[in-house]
Design a protein around this motif. Structure first.
Motif, PDB file in Angstrom:
ATOM      1  N   GLU A  38       0.962  -1.119  -0.133  1.00  0.00           N
ATOM      2  CA  GLU A  38      -0.115   0.020   0.130  1.00  0.00           C
ATOM      3  C   GLU A  38       1.008   1.199   0.140  1.00  0.00           C
ATOM      4  N   GLY A  39       2.011   1.153   0.183  1.00  0.00           N
ATOM      5  CA  GLY A  39       2.826   2.209   0.192  1.00  0.00           C
ATOM      6  C   GLY A  39       3.106   2.997   1.473  1.00  0.00           C
ATOM      7  N   ILE A  40       2.532   2.487   2.533  1.00  0.00           N
ATOM      8  CA  ILE A  40       2.764   3.092   3.861  1.00  0.00           C
ATOM      9  C   ILE A  40       4.068   2.690   4.392  1.00  0.00           C
ATOM     10  N   LEU A  41       4.516   1.429   4.327  1.00  0.00           N
ATOM     11  CA  LEU A  41       5.877   0.955   4.726  1.00  0.00           C
ATOM     12  C   LEU A  41       6.915   0.734   3.563  1.00  0.00           C
ATOM     13  N   GLU A  42       8.038   0.786   3.790  1.00  0.00           N
ATOM     14  CA  GLU A  42       9.183   0.460   2.755  1.00  0.00           C
ATOM     15  C   GLU A  42      10.275  -0.410   3.452  1.00  0.00           C
ATOM     16  N   ARG A  43      10.391  -1.485   2.794  1.00  0.00           N
ATOM     17  CA  ARG A  43      11.807  -2.282   3.307  1.00  0.00           C
ATOM     18  C   ARG A  43      12.847  -1.776   2.679  1.00  0.00           C
ATOM     19  N   ARG A  44      13.945  -1.476   3.408  1.00  0.00           N
ATOM     20  CA  ARG A  44      15.402  -1.393   2.992  1.00  0.00           C
ATOM     21  C   ARG A  44      16.311  -2.395   3.182  1.00  0.00           C
ATOM     22  N   VAL A  45      16.792  -3.191   2.369  1.00  0.00           N
ATOM     23  CA  VAL A  45      17.810  -4.179   2.155  1.00  0.00           C
ATOM     24  C   VAL A  45      18.811  -3.901   3.272  1.00  0.00           C
ATOM     25  N   GLY A  46      19.009  -4.956   4.308  1.00  0.00           N
ATOM     26  CA  GLY A  46      20.084  -4.723   5.462  1.00  0.00           C
ATOM     27  C   GLY A  46      20.009  -3.721   6.559  1.00  0.00           C
ATOM     28  N   SER A  47      18.750  -2.814   6.192  1.00  0.00           N
ATOM     29  CA  SER A  47      18.464  -1.857   7.243  1.00  0.00           C
ATOM     30  C   SER A  47      17.048  -2.136   8.110  1.00  0.00           C
ATOM     31  N   GLY A  48      16.056  -2.589   7.397  1.00  0.00           N
ATOM     32  CA  GLY A  48      14.841  -2.996   8.061  1.00  0.00           C
ATOM     33  C   GLY A  48      13.632  -2.299   7.464  1.00  0.00           C
ATOM     34  N   THR A  49      12.558  -2.000   8.052  1.00  0.00           N
ATOM     35  CA  THR A  49      11.514  -1.424   7.427  1.00  0.00           C
ATOM     36  C   THR A  49      11.308  -0.043   8.194  1.00  0.00           C
ATOM     37  N   PHE A  50      10.618   0.656   7.228  1.00  0.00           N
ATOM     38  CA  PHE A  50      10.356   2.050   7.381  1.00  0.00           C
ATOM     39  C   PHE A  50       9.370   2.473   7.186  1.00  0.00           C
ATOM     40  N   VAL A  51       8.872   3.750   8.090  1.00  0.00           N
ATOM     41  CA  VAL A  51       7.576   4.242   7.466  1.00  0.00           C
ATOM     42  C   VAL A  51       7.824   5.098   6.246  1.00  0.00           C
ATOM     43  N   ALA A  52       7.134   4.875   5.166  1.00  0.00           N
ATOM     44  CA  ALA A  52       7.586   5.269   3.803  1.00  0.00           C
ATOM     45  C   ALA A  52       7.340   6.898   3.745  1.00  0.00           C
TER      46      ALA A  52
END
Length: 233
Positions: free
Chosen positions: A55-69
């Motif tokens: 839904e574009g609310i969160l985004e994954r960053r490889v090696g860093s975790g999941t963030f609020v987009a």
């Protein structure tokens, strides 16, 4: 009928974000921590996270975790058509492979997008869409159950828009699309016959009937090497 557990978690996480518990750009707790908090398996928690990513609310960053987009820059696209009609216009034979199809309670996002009452149910289906037997995209489509109560599963999964026009005399009008880049998870890579981590185009589309009624909410992931969007200005 109660909501699937991952949908309940999805709703709670979204509420936390809207209430400001986690700010834009902030990393949310690790999956292990959240799974323990909700007392569910990592797999169930991951489903909830993935729904928010789609839904574009969160985004994954490889090696860093999941963030609020962060909110994406948006580009309006003109014209809307079904996958079936698009493939046929290109001289290709469209087909679909149904992964799942079930009647269920909608998520809070689906209630808002499709303007549903809180006692309405939806049909949520996962499909791989193919052209000349080559997988082009994987999609999760949600439609109000009342719209398709007189349709067979095959009519809906093979070509929903055509069935809607021919059997219900309801005609699609316009759609709002959000497009961004992502990478193939192991599951999606298997469906699309690509490698894990390969580039994908992710589109969220809310489609409306000619009278302005929303009738379909879809998350689609396209194989980046087999599909492109063209914008006309």
């Amino acid at each position: 009928m109660s909501s699937p557990v991952y949908i309940q978690i999805h709703n709670q996480l979204r509420e936390n974000i809207e209430d400001g518990k986690w700010k834009v750009g902030e990393k949310i707790p690790a999956e292990r921590e959240l799974a323990a908090h909700f007392d569910v398996s990592r797999m169930t928690l991951r489903q909830a996270i993935q729904a928010l990513v789609d839904e574009g609310i969160l985004e994954r960053r490889v090696g860093s975790g999941t963030f609020v987009a962060n909110r994406k820059v948006q580009e309006k696209m003109s014209g809307v058509t079904s996958f079936t009609d698009l493939m046929r216009s290109l001289g290709k034979t469209p087909s679909s492979k149904t992964i799942s199809y079930h009647l269920t309670i909608p998520s809070q996002t689906e209630i808002e997008k499709l303007k549903l009452s809180h006692d309405e149910q939806v049909v949520r289906m996962e499909r791989v869409r193919l052209a000349n037997d080559v997988p082009i995209c994987f999609e999760i489509a949600t439609v109000p159950a009342r719209l398709i109560e007189n349709f067979s599963k095959e009519e809906v999964t093979n070509s929903f828009w055509q069935t809607l026009e021919k059997k219900a005399h309801l005609f699609p009008g316009h759609a709002v699309q959000h497009i961004s880049a992502t990478n193939a998870t192991e599951r999606i890579a298997t469906y699309l016959n690509v490698k894990r981590g390969d580039a994908l185009l992710r589109m969220t589309q809310l489609s409306y009937l000619q009278d302005g009624t929303p009738f379909e909410y879809v998350h689609t992931q396209y194989a980046g090497s087999r599909f492109e969007f063209v914008l006309e200005k």
